[in-house]
Design an enzyme around this catalytic site. Sequence first.
Site, PDB file in Angstrom:
ATOM      1  N   PHE A   1      -1.046  16.375   3.379  1.00  0.00           N
ATOM      2  CA  PHE A   1      -1.500  15.649   2.203  1.00  0.00           C
ATOM      3  C   PHE A   1      -0.368  15.579   1.180  1.00  0.00           C
ATOM      4  CE2 PHE A   1      -3.855  14.457  -1.543  1.00  0.00           C
ATOM      5  CZ  PHE A   1      -4.708  13.500  -1.014  1.00  0.00           C
TER       6      PHE A   1
ATOM      7  N   ASP B   1      -3.022   5.570   6.600  1.00  0.00           N
ATOM      8  CA  ASP B   1      -3.540   6.832   7.134  1.00  0.00           C
ATOM      9  C   ASP B   1      -4.409   6.487   8.349  1.00  0.00           C
ATOM     10  OD1 ASP B   1      -4.100   9.609   7.169  1.00  0.00           O
ATOM     11  OD2 ASP B   1      -5.778   9.395   5.810  1.00  0.00           O
TER      12      ASP B   1
ATOM     13  N   GLU C   1       0.840  -1.197   0.000  1.00  0.00           N
ATOM     14  CA  GLU C   1       0.000   0.000   0.000  1.00  0.00           C
ATOM     15  C   GLU C   1       0.878   1.251   0.000  1.00  0.00           C
ATOM     16  OE1 GLU C   1      -2.402   1.509  -0.817  1.00  0.00           O
ATOM     17  OE2 GLU C   1      -4.008   1.632   0.662  1.00  0.00           O
ATOM     18  N   ASP C   2       0.380   2.298  -0.614  1.00  0.00           N
ATOM     19  CA  ASP C   2       1.143   3.539  -0.670  1.00  0.00           C
ATOM     20  C   ASP C   2       1.269   4.197   0.696  1.00  0.00           C
ATOM     21  OD1 ASP C   2      -1.562   4.225  -0.546  1.00  0.00           O
ATOM     22  OD2 ASP C   2      -1.581   5.386  -2.396  1.00  0.00           O
TER      23      ASP C   2
ATOM     24  N   ARG D   1       0.091  11.316  -9.831  1.00  0.00           N
ATOM     25  CA  ARG D   1       0.608   9.981  -9.496  1.00  0.00           C
ATOM     26  C   ARG D   1       1.987   9.742 -10.113  1.00  0.00           C
ATOM     27  NH1 ARG D   1      -3.501   6.945  -7.125  1.00  0.00           N
ATOM     28  NH2 ARG D   1      -5.590   7.194  -7.956  1.00  0.00           N
TER      29      ARG D   1
HETATM   30  P1  IMP Z   1      -6.810   4.968   5.206  1.00  0.00           P
HETATM   31  O1  IMP Z   1      -7.868   3.980   4.906  1.00  0.00           O
HETATM   32  O2  IMP Z   1      -7.337   6.169   5.931  1.00  0.00           O
HETATM   33  O3  IMP Z   1      -5.605   4.368   5.901  1.00  0.00           O
HETATM   34  O4  IMP Z   1      -6.384   5.609   3.862  1.00  0.00           O
HETATM   35  C1  IMP Z   1      -5.554   5.005   2.983  1.00  0.00           C
HETATM   36  C2  IMP Z   1      -5.780   5.597   1.619  1.00  0.00           C
HETATM   37  O5  IMP Z   1      -6.089   6.990   1.691  1.00  0.00           O
HETATM   38  C3  IMP Z   1      -4.524   5.468   0.811  1.00  0.00           C
HETATM   39  O6  IMP Z   1      -4.540   4.297   0.069  1.00  0.00           O
HETATM   40  C4  IMP Z   1      -4.586   6.680  -0.060  1.00  0.00           C
HETATM   41  O7  IMP Z   1      -5.288   6.345  -1.224  1.00  0.00           O
HETATM   42  C5  IMP Z   1      -5.403   7.688   0.692  1.00  0.00           C
HETATM   43  N1  IMP Z   1      -4.564   8.722   1.314  1.00  0.00           N
HETATM   44  C6  IMP Z   1      -4.348   8.929   2.625  1.00  0.00           C
HETATM   45  N2  IMP Z   1      -3.523   9.950   2.838  1.00  0.00           N
HETATM   46  C7  IMP Z   1      -3.176  10.406   1.617  1.00  0.00           C
HETATM   47  C8  IMP Z   1      -2.310  11.469   1.166  1.00  0.00           C
HETATM   48  O8  IMP Z   1      -1.680  12.216   1.928  1.00  0.00           O
HETATM   49  N3  IMP Z   1      -2.219  11.620  -0.184  1.00  0.00           N
HETATM   50  C9  IMP Z   1      -2.885  10.837  -1.074  1.00  0.00           C
HETATM   51  N4  IMP Z   1      -3.690   9.830  -0.697  1.00  0.00           N
HETATM   52  C10 IMP Z   1      -3.832   9.627   0.643  1.00  0.00           C
HETATM   53 MG    MG Z   2      -5.639   6.218  -3.015  1.00  0.00          MG
END
Ligand code: IMP
Ligand code: MG
Length: 177
Positions: free
Chosen positions: A149, A100, A96-97, A162
């Site tokens: 962000f 969050d 995963e990138d 991207r």
């Molecule tokens: P989570 O479910 O809140 O952990 O969010 C994960 C997803 O939110 C990641 O796969 C990203 O697609 C998106 N995301 C969270 N923070 C960022 C950011 O700073 N930039 C771009 N995408 C983000």
């Molecule tokens: Mg995403």
Amino acid sequence: MDKLKVLIGRERIAAKVAEMGRRISQDFAGEPVVLIGVLKGATIFLADLARQITLDVSFDFIAVSSYGNATQHSGEVKLVKDVDRSMEGRNIILVEDILDTGLTLTYIQSLLRGHQPKSLKIAALLDKVSRRTEPIRGDYVGFEIPDEFVVGYGLDFAEHYRNLPDICVLESGPESE
Ligand code: IMP
Ligand code: MG
């Protein structure tokens, strides 16, 4: 106009990804692994990480959509594309990138546990620890970053940026520009 400021440059990313690949290669020595990328943000990280792993590696992909706008998670996750094959008995590394809130990976993790894999680990390039609402942590984490962000190296803002080679902080520019 959006303003971009480099947070983590391409050389630092490459060095970190190489180190993560070495650790994975050591931890799973002699065993095959399946990298499961979370579309679309993880694609560039997965492509680079895979080439730093000296094991028998195969790929699969999952796509989820999280309701909400581009920067705010609504808390609901929906499966858009499942893995193509059964993961029973396999060593899965979820790629995963960014971690969050943790909602996305918590959902995917429980989905994949249902396949009864041999092992299930998480490789996340970025980790916004301060934003976590779910009790989940990455097994292989590249960089812990502050609550800003970021875009680039696979990460998007409304599908833009991207392809940037560096990870950048997105700052909204003045309205007048
Ligand atoms: P989570 O479910 O809140 O952990 O969010 C994960 C997803 O939110 C990641 O796969 C990203 O697609 C998106 N995301 C969270 N923070 C960022 C950011 O700073 N930039 C771009 N995408 C983000
Ligand atoms: Mg995403």
